[in-house]
Design a protein around this motif. Structure first.
Motif, PDB file in Angstrom:
ATOM      1  N   LYS A  79       4.921 -18.167 -18.761  1.00  0.00           N
ATOM      2  CA  LYS A  79       5.677 -17.306 -19.680  1.00  0.00           C
ATOM      3  C   LYS A  79       4.773 -16.175 -20.141  1.00  0.00           C
ATOM      4  CE  LYS A  79       8.605 -21.040 -21.503  1.00  0.00           C
ATOM      5  NZ  LYS A  79       9.040 -21.774 -22.718  1.00  0.00           N
ATOM      6  N   GLY A  80       5.367 -14.996 -20.290  1.00  0.00           N
ATOM      7  CA  GLY A  80       4.575 -13.868 -20.739  1.00  0.00           C
ATOM      8  C   GLY A  80       5.399 -12.615 -20.888  1.00  0.00           C
ATOM      9  N   LYS A  81       4.722 -11.486 -20.716  1.00  0.00           N
ATOM     10  CA  LYS A  81       5.361 -10.183 -20.900  1.00  0.00           C
ATOM     11  C   LYS A  81       5.177  -9.347 -19.641  1.00  0.00           C
ATOM     12  CE  LYS A  81       5.487  -8.295 -24.865  1.00  0.00           C
ATOM     13  NZ  LYS A  81       5.162  -7.664 -26.185  1.00  0.00           N
ATOM     14  N   ALA A  82       6.198  -8.564 -19.318  1.00  0.00           N
ATOM     15  CA  ALA A  82       6.139  -7.637 -18.193  1.00  0.00           C
ATOM     16  C   ALA A  82       6.240  -6.219 -18.727  1.00  0.00           C
ATOM     17  CB  ALA A  82       7.267  -7.922 -17.210  1.00  0.00           C
ATOM     18  N   GLN A  83       5.331  -5.364 -18.292  1.00  0.00           N
ATOM     19  CA  GLN A  83       5.354  -3.947 -18.654  1.00  0.00           C
ATOM     20  C   GLN A  83       5.740  -3.156 -17.422  1.00  0.00           C
ATOM     21  OE1 GLN A  83       4.541  -2.737 -21.857  1.00  0.00           O
ATOM     22  NE2 GLN A  83       5.302  -0.739 -21.168  1.00  0.00           N
ATOM     23  N   PHE A  84       6.837  -2.417 -17.524  1.00  0.00           N
ATOM     24  CA  PHE A  84       7.361  -1.665 -16.391  1.00  0.00           C
ATOM     25  C   PHE A  84       7.651  -0.250 -16.871  1.00  0.00           C
ATOM     26  CE2 PHE A  84      11.202  -0.369 -13.864  1.00  0.00           C
ATOM     27  CZ  PHE A  84      10.564  -0.240 -12.655  1.00  0.00           C
ATOM     28  N   GLY A  85       6.735   0.700 -16.540  1.00  0.00           N
ATOM     29  CA  GLY A  85       6.877   2.046 -17.068  1.00  0.00           C
ATOM     30  C   GLY A  85       6.745   2.030 -18.581  1.00  0.00           C
ATOM     31  N   ASP A  86       7.706   2.629 -19.273  1.00  0.00           N
ATOM     32  CA  ASP A  86       7.683   2.623 -20.737  1.00  0.00           C
ATOM     33  C   ASP A  86       8.512   1.486 -21.319  1.00  0.00           C
ATOM     34  OD1 ASP A  86      10.157   3.510 -20.010  1.00  0.00           O
ATOM     35  OD2 ASP A  86      10.167   5.288 -21.288  1.00  0.00           O
ATOM     36  N   GLN A  87       8.915   0.536 -20.472  1.00  0.00           N
ATOM     37  CA  GLN A  87       9.696  -0.603 -20.932  1.00  0.00           C
ATOM     38  C   GLN A  87       8.873  -1.886 -20.840  1.00  0.00           C
ATOM     39  OE1 GLN A  87      13.947  -0.694 -19.643  1.00  0.00           O
ATOM     40  NE2 GLN A  87      13.319   0.890 -18.218  1.00  0.00           N
ATOM     41  N   SER A  88       9.171  -2.805 -21.719  1.00  0.00           N
ATOM     42  CA  SER A  88       8.509  -4.105 -21.666  1.00  0.00           C
ATOM     43  C   SER A  88       9.506  -5.175 -22.067  1.00  0.00           C
ATOM     44  CB  SER A  88       7.286  -4.146 -22.583  1.00  0.00           C
ATOM     45  OG  SER A  88       7.670  -4.012 -23.942  1.00  0.00           O
ATOM     46  N   GLY A  89       9.282  -6.353 -21.584  1.00  0.00           N
ATOM     47  CA  GLY A  89      10.168  -7.461 -21.908  1.00  0.00           C
ATOM     48  C   GLY A  89       9.488  -8.769 -21.579  1.00  0.00           C
ATOM     49  N   VAL A 116       2.781  -0.164  -6.453  1.00  0.00           N
ATOM     50  CA  VAL A 116       3.401   0.166  -5.167  1.00  0.00           C
ATOM     51  C   VAL A 116       3.493   1.678  -5.040  1.00  0.00           C
ATOM     52  CG1 VAL A 116       5.437  -0.083  -3.709  1.00  0.00           C
ATOM     53  CG2 VAL A 116       4.730  -1.967  -5.188  1.00  0.00           C
ATOM     54  N   LYS A 117       2.941   2.208  -3.967  1.00  0.00           N
ATOM     55  CA  LYS A 117       2.988   3.651  -3.725  1.00  0.00           C
ATOM     56  C   LYS A 117       3.634   3.892  -2.368  1.00  0.00           C
ATOM     57  CE  LYS A 117       0.169   7.798  -4.225  1.00  0.00           C
ATOM     58  NZ  LYS A 117       0.895   8.571  -3.185  1.00  0.00           N
ATOM     59  N   GLU A 118       4.729   4.642  -2.382  1.00  0.00           N
ATOM     60  CA  GLU A 118       5.458   4.953  -1.151  1.00  0.00           C
ATOM     61  C   GLU A 118       5.254   6.418  -0.811  1.00  0.00           C
ATOM     62  OE1 GLU A 118       9.402   3.152  -0.710  1.00  0.00           O
ATOM     63  OE2 GLU A 118       9.149   2.396  -2.752  1.00  0.00           O
ATOM     64  N   GLY A 119       4.510   6.681   0.278  1.00  0.00           N
ATOM     65  CA  GLY A 119       4.259   8.051   0.704  1.00  0.00           C
ATOM     66  C   GLY A 119       3.536   8.852  -0.367  1.00  0.00           C
ATOM     67  N   THR A 120       4.058  10.050  -0.632  1.00  0.00           N
ATOM     68  CA  THR A 120       3.439  10.924  -1.625  1.00  0.00           C
ATOM     69  C   THR A 120       4.095  10.787  -2.995  1.00  0.00           C
ATOM     70  OG1 THR A 120       4.925  12.728  -0.945  1.00  0.00           O
ATOM     71  CG2 THR A 120       2.779  12.588   0.157  1.00  0.00           C
ATOM     72  N   ALA A 121       5.047   9.890  -3.134  1.00  0.00           N
ATOM     73  CA  ALA A 121       5.722   9.688  -4.425  1.00  0.00           C
ATOM     74  C   ALA A 121       4.757   9.052  -5.432  1.00  0.00           C
ATOM     75  CB  ALA A 121       6.948   8.808  -4.251  1.00  0.00           C
ATOM     76  N   PRO A 122       4.994   9.261  -6.709  1.00  0.00           N
ATOM     77  CA  PRO A 122       4.138   8.633  -7.724  1.00  0.00           C
ATOM     78  C   PRO A 122       4.194   7.120  -7.611  1.00  0.00           C
ATOM     79  CG  PRO A 122       5.481  10.379  -8.696  1.00  0.00           C
ATOM     80  CD  PRO A 122       5.997  10.167  -7.310  1.00  0.00           C
ATOM     81  N   ALA A 123       3.105   6.464  -7.924  1.00  0.00           N
ATOM     82  CA  ALA A 123       3.028   5.010  -7.834  1.00  0.00           C
ATOM     83  C   ALA A 123       3.882   4.359  -8.919  1.00  0.00           C
ATOM     84  CB  ALA A 123       1.588   4.552  -7.958  1.00  0.00           C
ATOM     85  N   THR A 124       4.458   3.216  -8.587  1.00  0.00           N
ATOM     86  CA  THR A 124       5.200   2.402  -9.536  1.00  0.00           C
ATOM     87  C   THR A 124       4.354   1.191  -9.887  1.00  0.00           C
ATOM     88  OG1 THR A 124       7.318   3.088  -8.587  1.00  0.00           O
ATOM     89  CG2 THR A 124       7.307   1.098  -9.935  1.00  0.00           C
ATOM     90  N   THR A 125       4.212   0.919 -11.176  1.00  0.00           N
ATOM     91  CA  THR A 125       3.326  -0.148 -11.617  1.00  0.00           C
ATOM     92  C   THR A 125       4.053  -1.144 -12.511  1.00  0.00           C
ATOM     93  OG1 THR A 125       1.402   1.335 -11.549  1.00  0.00           O
ATOM     94  CG2 THR A 125       1.178  -0.692 -12.827  1.00  0.00           C
ATOM     95  N   VAL A 126       3.827  -2.416 -12.256  1.00  0.00           N
ATOM     96  CA  VAL A 126       4.302  -3.498 -13.114  1.00  0.00           C
ATOM     97  C   VAL A 126       3.094  -4.332 -13.515  1.00  0.00           C
ATOM     98  CG1 VAL A 126       5.651  -5.615 -13.251  1.00  0.00           C
ATOM     99  CG2 VAL A 126       6.606  -3.632 -12.103  1.00  0.00           C
ATOM    100  N   THR A 127       2.949  -4.591 -14.801  1.00  0.00           N
ATOM    101  CA  THR A 127       1.860  -5.434 -15.286  1.00  0.00           C
ATOM    102  C   THR A 127       2.440  -6.698 -15.901  1.00  0.00           C
ATOM    103  OG1 THR A 127       0.461  -3.507 -15.750  1.00  0.00           O
ATOM    104  CG2 THR A 127      -0.134  -5.587 -16.807  1.00  0.00           C
ATOM    105  N   LEU A 128       2.005  -7.844 -15.398  1.00  0.00           N
ATOM    106  CA  LEU A 128       2.431  -9.136 -15.926  1.00  0.00           C
ATOM    107  C   LEU A 128       1.280  -9.738 -16.727  1.00  0.00           C
ATOM    108  CD1 LEU A 128       4.095 -10.625 -12.710  1.00  0.00           C
ATOM    109  CD2 LEU A 128       5.179  -9.285 -14.525  1.00  0.00           C
ATOM    110  N   THR A 129       1.523 -10.026 -17.986  1.00  0.00           N
ATOM    111  CA  THR A 129       0.522 -10.632 -18.853  1.00  0.00           C
ATOM    112  C   THR A 129       1.068 -11.950 -19.364  1.00  0.00           C
ATOM    113  OG1 THR A 129      -0.224  -8.434 -19.549  1.00  0.00           O
ATOM    114  CG2 THR A 129      -0.950 -10.311 -20.869  1.00  0.00           C
ATOM    115  N   TYR A 130       0.507 -13.047 -18.873  1.00  0.00           N
ATOM    116  CA  TYR A 130       1.022 -14.366 -19.242  1.00  0.00           C
ATOM    117  C   TYR A 130       0.329 -14.872 -20.518  1.00  0.00           C
ATOM    118  CZ  TYR A 130       2.941 -14.418 -14.520  1.00  0.00           C
ATOM    119  OH  TYR A 130       3.628 -14.111 -13.376  1.00  0.00           O
ATOM    120  N   ARG A 131       1.091 -15.542 -21.346  1.00  0.00           N
ATOM    121  CA  ARG A 131       0.518 -16.177 -22.535  1.00  0.00           C
ATOM    122  C   ARG A 131       0.375 -17.681 -22.343  1.00  0.00           C
ATOM    123  NH1 ARG A 131       5.704 -14.598 -24.042  1.00  0.00           N
ATOM    124  NH2 ARG A 131       7.157 -16.327 -24.442  1.00  0.00           N
ATOM    125  N   SER A 132       1.101 -18.243 -21.375  1.00  0.00           N
ATOM    126  CA  SER A 132       0.960 -19.671 -21.084  1.00  0.00           C
ATOM    127  C   SER A 132       1.285 -19.930 -19.623  1.00  0.00           C
ATOM    128  CB  SER A 132       1.892 -20.505 -21.975  1.00  0.00           C
ATOM    129  OG  SER A 132       3.249 -20.270 -21.659  1.00  0.00           O
TER     130      SER A 132
END
Length: 252
Positions: free
Chosen positions: A52-62, A214-230
């Motif tokens: 269980k933890g938190k996911a940060q995706f762009g300016d959103q988190s959940g 994840v970076k596709e071609g010359t498009a800006p990279a997409t990043t997801v950060t998973l931070t687990y608390r348990s």
């Protein structure tokens, strides 16, 4: 946020999936190739894992809730401010996605992911990505090159036009970075694992922080950060609830 998050996690294996397309057209991937003796990675071994933890995706988190029955089921639930937005249920040959925000669902096989990501993907790739385990070549004919640089072991192999590199921390035997490059189209996947902690009832360490880029071609990279608390392994026999409420529209 939830379904977009899961699609980004799944797209992280799209470069790996292109190996499947070129090596095994029209067939299911073969069983995983054994880890070479020279590779000193220690995979997390378990029957049931819950994180269980938190996911940060762009300016959103959940919040994110991940449950895995090894080599059998991956279950992911994502929520925002305490309200579940989506649920994913993946087995070795099926994918089910429940979008509670739009009252939609999908039930089918990996063709759904292949269509969304434009390349085939499989269960083993996603499981290795989530756990930070060593990812072997799809073919036993592909022999990795293994070199040691101080406290780090570098494992490289080329397969179906892809350059795969994994960095192993020799102190703990855990993968600290996975990088896959496709020189022909400049696609690149980089997964960094950090904040390793020992697991209760298990001598191995687990990365409590995972950053997927994840970076596709010359498009800006997409990043997801998973931070687990348990993270718990084999604490109990897990359930993987998934049902479609009445009134939900099935996506084609």
């Amino acid at each position: 946020m939830s379904n977009r998050l899961v699609l980004v996690l799944l797209s992280a294996v799209m470069l790996l999936g292109s190996c499947t397309r070129q090596l095994l057209p029209g067939r299911k991937p073969a069983a995983s190739v054994p880890m070479p003796e020279a590779v000193r990675a220690a995979n997390v071994d378990f029957r049931f894992l819950a994180a269980k933890g938190k996911a940060q995706f762009g300016d959103q988190s959940g919040n994110i809730n991940v449950r895995i029955r090894k080599d059998s089921v991956i279950w992911i639930s994502a929520s925002l401010i305490g309200i579940e937005g989506g649920r994913i249920y993946i087995t070795r040959d099926s994918v089910q996605v429940l979008d509670k925000l739009h009252r939609e669902y999908y039930a089918g096989d990996f063709a759904y992911l292949s269509q969304r990501l434009n390349v085939p993907v499989n269960f083993d790739m996603l499981q290795a990505l989530l756990l930070g385990n060593y990812l072997p070549p799809l073919s036993a004919a592909t022999q990795p090159t293994v070199t040691t640089e101080g406290p780090t072991q570098r494992v490289n192999y080329e397969q179906a036009g892809l350059l795969v590199q994994q960095l192993v921390n020799l102190e703990g035997g855990r993968i600290q970075q996975l990088q896959v490059q496709a020189p022909t189209n400049q696609n690149q996947l980089t997964v960094d694992y950090s904040d390793f902690r020992a697991l209760e009832r298990n001598p191995q360490q687990f990365a409590y922080n995972t950053q997927v880029q994840v970076k596709e071609g010359t498009a800006p990279a997409t990043t997801v950060t998973l931070t687990y608390r348990s993270v718990d392994v084999d604490k109990e026999r897990l359930q993987f609830p998934f049902s479609v409420p009445k009134g939900y529209a099935r996506k084609k």
